[in-house]
Each structure stands twice: as structure tokens, then as C-alpha cells.
Design an enzyme around this catalytic site. Sequence first.
Site, mmCIF file in Angstrom:
data_model
loop_
_atom_site.group_PDB
_atom_site.id
_atom_site.type_symbol
_atom_site.label_atom_id
_atom_site.label_comp_id
_atom_site.label_asym_id
_atom_site.label_seq_id
_atom_site.Cartn_x
_atom_site.Cartn_y
_atom_site.Cartn_z
ATOM 1 N N TYR A 197 -6.688 -9.616 4.263
ATOM 2 C CA TYR A 197 -7.580 -8.459 4.113
ATOM 3 C C TYR A 197 -8.266 -8.482 2.756
ATOM 4 C CZ TYR A 197 -9.367 -3.805 3.418
ATOM 5 O OH TYR A 197 -10.198 -2.757 3.126
ATOM 6 N N LYS A 198 -7.543 -8.878 1.734
ATOM 7 C CA LYS A 198 -8.116 -8.902 0.386
ATOM 8 C C LYS A 198 -8.971 -10.141 0.128
ATOM 9 C CE LYS A 198 -4.709 -5.966 -1.993
ATOM 10 N NZ LYS A 198 -5.636 -5.002 -2.639
ATOM 11 N N TYR A 202 0.835 -1.197 0.000
ATOM 12 C CA TYR A 202 0.000 0.000 0.000
ATOM 13 C C TYR A 202 0.871 1.248 0.000
ATOM 14 C CZ TYR A 202 -3.886 -3.049 1.372
ATOM 15 O OH TYR A 202 -4.851 -4.011 1.419
ATOM 16 N N GLU A 229 -9.799 -1.373 -9.529
ATOM 17 C CA GLU A 229 -10.538 -0.117 -9.453
ATOM 18 C C GLU A 229 -9.640 1.012 -9.931
ATOM 19 O OE1 GLU A 229 -13.098 -1.256 -5.430
ATOM 20 O OE2 GLU A 229 -11.559 0.295 -5.343
ATOM 21 N N ARG A 263 -5.715 6.888 -8.907
ATOM 22 C CA ARG A 263 -4.924 5.790 -8.358
ATOM 23 C C ARG A 263 -5.635 4.486 -8.707
ATOM 24 N NH1 ARG A 263 -6.682 3.744 -3.346
ATOM 25 N NH2 ARG A 263 -4.573 3.111 -2.823
ATOM 26 N N ASN A 298 -6.536 0.371 -7.328
ATOM 27 C CA ASN A 298 -6.588 -0.584 -6.239
ATOM 28 C C ASN A 298 -7.014 -1.916 -6.851
ATOM 29 O OD1 ASN A 298 -6.592 -1.480 -3.533
ATOM 30 N ND2 ASN A 298 -8.832 -1.368 -3.528
ATOM 31 N N HIS A 352 -11.079 3.998 6.706
ATOM 32 C CA HIS A 352 -9.943 3.115 6.435
ATOM 33 C C HIS A 352 -9.538 2.284 7.652
ATOM 34 C CE1 HIS A 352 -9.619 5.816 2.928
ATOM 35 N NE2 HIS A 352 -9.181 4.734 2.341
HETATM 36 C C1 HEM Z 1 -9.626 0.821 1.123
HETATM 37 C C2 HEM Z 1 -5.907 3.808 0.362
HETATM 38 C C3 HEM Z 1 -8.971 7.312 -0.925
HETATM 39 C C4 HEM Z 1 -12.585 4.666 0.802
HETATM 40 C C5 HEM Z 1 -8.363 1.307 0.913
HETATM 41 C C6 HEM Z 1 -7.170 0.496 0.901
HETATM 42 C C7 HEM Z 1 -6.136 1.330 0.714
HETATM 43 C C8 HEM Z 1 -6.657 2.672 0.585
HETATM 44 C C9 HEM Z 1 -4.667 0.958 0.634
HETATM 45 C C10 HEM Z 1 -7.109 -1.033 1.008
HETATM 46 C C11 HEM Z 1 -7.486 -1.559 -0.359
HETATM 47 C C12 HEM Z 1 -7.409 -3.045 -0.616
HETATM 48 O O1 HEM Z 1 -6.425 -3.714 -0.307
HETATM 49 O O2 HEM Z 1 -8.361 -3.575 -1.223
HETATM 50 C C13 HEM Z 1 -6.420 5.013 -0.089
HETATM 51 C C14 HEM Z 1 -5.620 6.118 -0.564
HETATM 52 C C15 HEM Z 1 -6.490 7.104 -0.948
HETATM 53 C C16 HEM Z 1 -7.824 6.606 -0.679
HETATM 54 C C17 HEM Z 1 -4.089 6.129 -0.637
HETATM 55 C C18 HEM Z 1 -6.258 8.461 -1.520
HETATM 56 C C19 HEM Z 1 -5.113 8.910 -1.986
HETATM 57 C C20 HEM Z 1 -10.206 6.939 -0.488
HETATM 58 C C21 HEM Z 1 -11.367 7.789 -0.498
HETATM 59 C C22 HEM Z 1 -12.381 7.052 -0.001
HETATM 60 C C23 HEM Z 1 -11.860 5.726 0.303
HETATM 61 C C24 HEM Z 1 -11.429 9.242 -0.963
HETATM 62 C C25 HEM Z 1 -13.783 7.535 0.200
HETATM 63 C C26 HEM Z 1 -14.404 7.450 1.335
HETATM 64 C C27 HEM Z 1 -12.086 3.393 1.025
HETATM 65 C C28 HEM Z 1 -12.899 2.279 1.477
HETATM 66 C C29 HEM Z 1 -12.054 1.175 1.589
HETATM 67 C C30 HEM Z 1 -10.732 1.621 1.189
HETATM 68 C C31 HEM Z 1 -14.407 2.318 1.774
HETATM 69 C C32 HEM Z 1 -12.444 -0.220 2.078
HETATM 70 C C33 HEM Z 1 -12.260 -0.225 3.599
HETATM 71 C C34 HEM Z 1 -12.874 -1.451 4.274
HETATM 72 O O3 HEM Z 1 -12.263 -2.532 4.255
HETATM 73 O O4 HEM Z 1 -13.974 -1.309 4.836
HETATM 74 N N1 HEM Z 1 -8.026 2.613 0.710
HETATM 75 N N2 HEM Z 1 -7.732 5.342 -0.162
HETATM 76 N N3 HEM Z 1 -10.534 5.698 -0.002
HETATM 77 N N4 HEM Z 1 -10.787 2.968 0.867
HETATM 78 FE FE1 HEM Z 1 -9.271 4.184 0.397
#
Ligand code: HEM
Length: 338
Positions: free
Chosen positions: A311-312, A26, A260, A216, A218, A186
Site C-alpha cells: 500500500y505504501k 495503523y 506528514e 497525528r 503518517n 479511506h
Molecule cells: C490514509 C488513518 C484522518 C484522508 C490514511 C491511512 C491511515 C489513515 C492509517 C493510510 C496511510 C498510509 O499508510 O500512508 C487516519 C486516522 C485519522 C485520519 C486514524 C484521524 C484520526 C483523515 C482525515 C482525512 C484523511 C480527516 C481527510 C479527508 C486520508 C487520505 C488517505 C488517508 C486521502 C489516502 C487514502 C488513499 O490511499 O487514497 N488515513 N486518517 N484522513 N487518509 Fe486518513
Amino acid sequence: MARTTTAPGGRAARFPFPFTSDGYRYAVNVEPARAPVRTAAGGWGETVVDVDDDYRAELAERARILAADPTRCTVLPHMRAASWDALLYLLRELAAGHAGVMALTDLGGGRMSWRNDLLGVDLAFTVGDDTGVPGGPLAFAGSQVQEDIVLLDQREDALWADAGLVTFAADWSLNFDVGMSFLEVHGPVPRVHATGVVPRAQAFLMRLAPGREYRRTNWTVTAGHRLDTSTEAYPEWGRERALAAASPETLGDTLHLRVEVQHLLRLAPSGAVLFLIRTHLLGLREVARVPEWRHRFAAVLTELPDDLVDYKGLSRYRDGIVAWLAAAGGSHRVDDEA
Ligand code: HEM
């Protein structure tokens, strides 16, 4: 349709293969939007809003999910203005990219008209009048773009996920998360708090200037060609995942690499942050047809630490995928069985 996914090179040609090295961790992996990316099978990335051959099918799927569960579109009252900003931004983007079949016209006095020949929509509305667009501005936006949409409010030195239309979540729930801070959203993600990824991402987003657009990627793995892997739909996709894991020899036909493409920008005049999530699925067999992807995906999975694997949701089939990819390369099974 203005853009295609199917030819030449099939779905893979425009697939945003996410790995740039043989390892994955990450990071705040943001880059400017709209920069074209070349891949081993083709390319992607020139637009923020991506209309492809699955347009009508995915929007029909979204409508079906929303009708069954209206909580997939939730707007806290103070996000109404931001929802209108999002709708106008997205309609402008669509019109700019598909001038022959879509048009947004300013009729003056706050009136606009929207024509989308791909869906047979022709509508005049007054900006700010929620009753003039079907379902209100955010629901209507989600009926025109394949992207899932989240709107974040910025206040008290933090970002808050206060509105969204999300029908294709990867193992999370908009209904559960709405109203949470960026850090709370997060909460379940391993490593990102201790390594500072999430606080740095929030700081970056809070400094975003209007007009700057970033993206970005994912990724994860999904059983079946299934977009809705939300928490709410777990009884369905959890069962499919267990069935897929029980038949390692057919993983190539059941599993999909799920990527994504996420876009991030600040809307005007509300100042809300718009977060778009566009989900792409490519069957494991199609991934394996591109030798560079087959090797790289296997290398990433082999090296991925156990907490990220857990986690994934990959624990049940990480080893199976690696074995299947190796066999596919060794015996040319990928092409023979297609
Ligand atoms: C999950 C980083 C922006 C909502 C994640 C994950 C990472 C991450 C590393 C884990 C993904 C995986 O392994 O599948 C980031 C970074 C962001 C960003 C670096 C911006 C630069 C956002 C934004 C939202 C968001 C703007 C909106 C609310 C989520 C949600 C999850 C997630 C809902 C799943 C969490 C769960 O397990 O319930 N994000 N994210 N992210 N992110 Fe972000």
C-alpha cells in the site's frame, strides 16, 4: 525567518521522526497538539502551523502546481463559510507565532487587514467577501501556510471531505476524493476497516469539541525531494521511483523518509473539521546519520507486513533500504560520502 530548519543539526533537527518502537501498525494515533516532542536529533511539535526555511520555496511550488491544475483547490458550495473559518484560524495562528513579521488586525465592521512580510503581502479584506482575497479564502489560506488543507462537513452521522487545497498529496487525489465520506476516502487503505481504526477515528472526530486540537503522524518513502506525489503527478514520480529502485547502491541519495504531521480540530462557527497535512522530507542518508533512527527505521521496514509495504508503494525497495541502512551503519559510509 522566525524559525529555522537548517541550523544547528540541519534538517534532521526539526524532523518529526515518526517511530516510537521497532514495529509499526495503523492506529488512531492521535495526541494533543502543541506538546513538544524530543527526538534523537532535536525536537518538533510546539505549533499547529509550521513555518520553516522552505516556506517561500514550498509556497512557490504550490502556486506552480495550482496554476497548472486548479482542481487541487476545490470547495463545494456549502463549504464557503468553513473556508472563511479556516482562513481566519490559520492567519491568527501565523500571526501569533510570528508577531514580528505577520499581523492580523481587526479593522471593525467585518474588515480585517493581513500583513505578511515574509511574502510581501499587505491586504485589507471583508470577511465573507470571496473577491477580496486572491483565489478565494481557501486558496488564499494555502498561499500563506505550507500545510495542505482539507475541510470536512459533519452531517447524516458522518464526515464528508467537501473542500480542500491539496498540492502535496501522498498517492491520492483531492479531485477524486472531494465529496466522499470519511469511510469512502479511506477505502483503499488495508486493515483499517476490519480493525475498526477508521470507524473509531471518525467517531473521535465527530465528537471533537471546538478549541481542542489534536495531531497525528503518517509516513511513507518518496523518491527525490518531491512534495507532489499526487495521483495526478504519478507519471513523473512513478518513473523516479522505478529509477531509484533500479540503483540500490544510491538509495541513500535518491530516497526520502516522508512524514506528514496532521492536525485535526473543529472550526467555529461553521462546525467543520479542519484537517491540516504538513509534509516533511528527510533524505535517507540524513536519517542514517542518527544511529537511533537508522536502527529503528530498518527494524520497522524489516517487520512491516507485506500488505502495508504494498500500500505504501515500498515493494520495489524495502529490502534495498534495509540493506543500505545496514551497510551505512557498518562502514561509516554515511559520513564518509556526505
Ligand atoms: C490514509 C488513518 C484522518 C484522508 C490514511 C491511512 C491511515 C489513515 C492509517 C493510510 C496511510 C498510509 O499508510 O500512508 C487516519 C486516522 C485519522 C485520519 C486514524 C484521524 C484520526 C483523515 C482525515 C482525512 C484523511 C480527516 C481527510 C479527508 C486520508 C487520505 C488517505 C488517508 C486521502 C489516502 C487514502 C488513499 O490511499 O487514497 N488515513 N486518517 N484522513 N487518509 Fe486518513
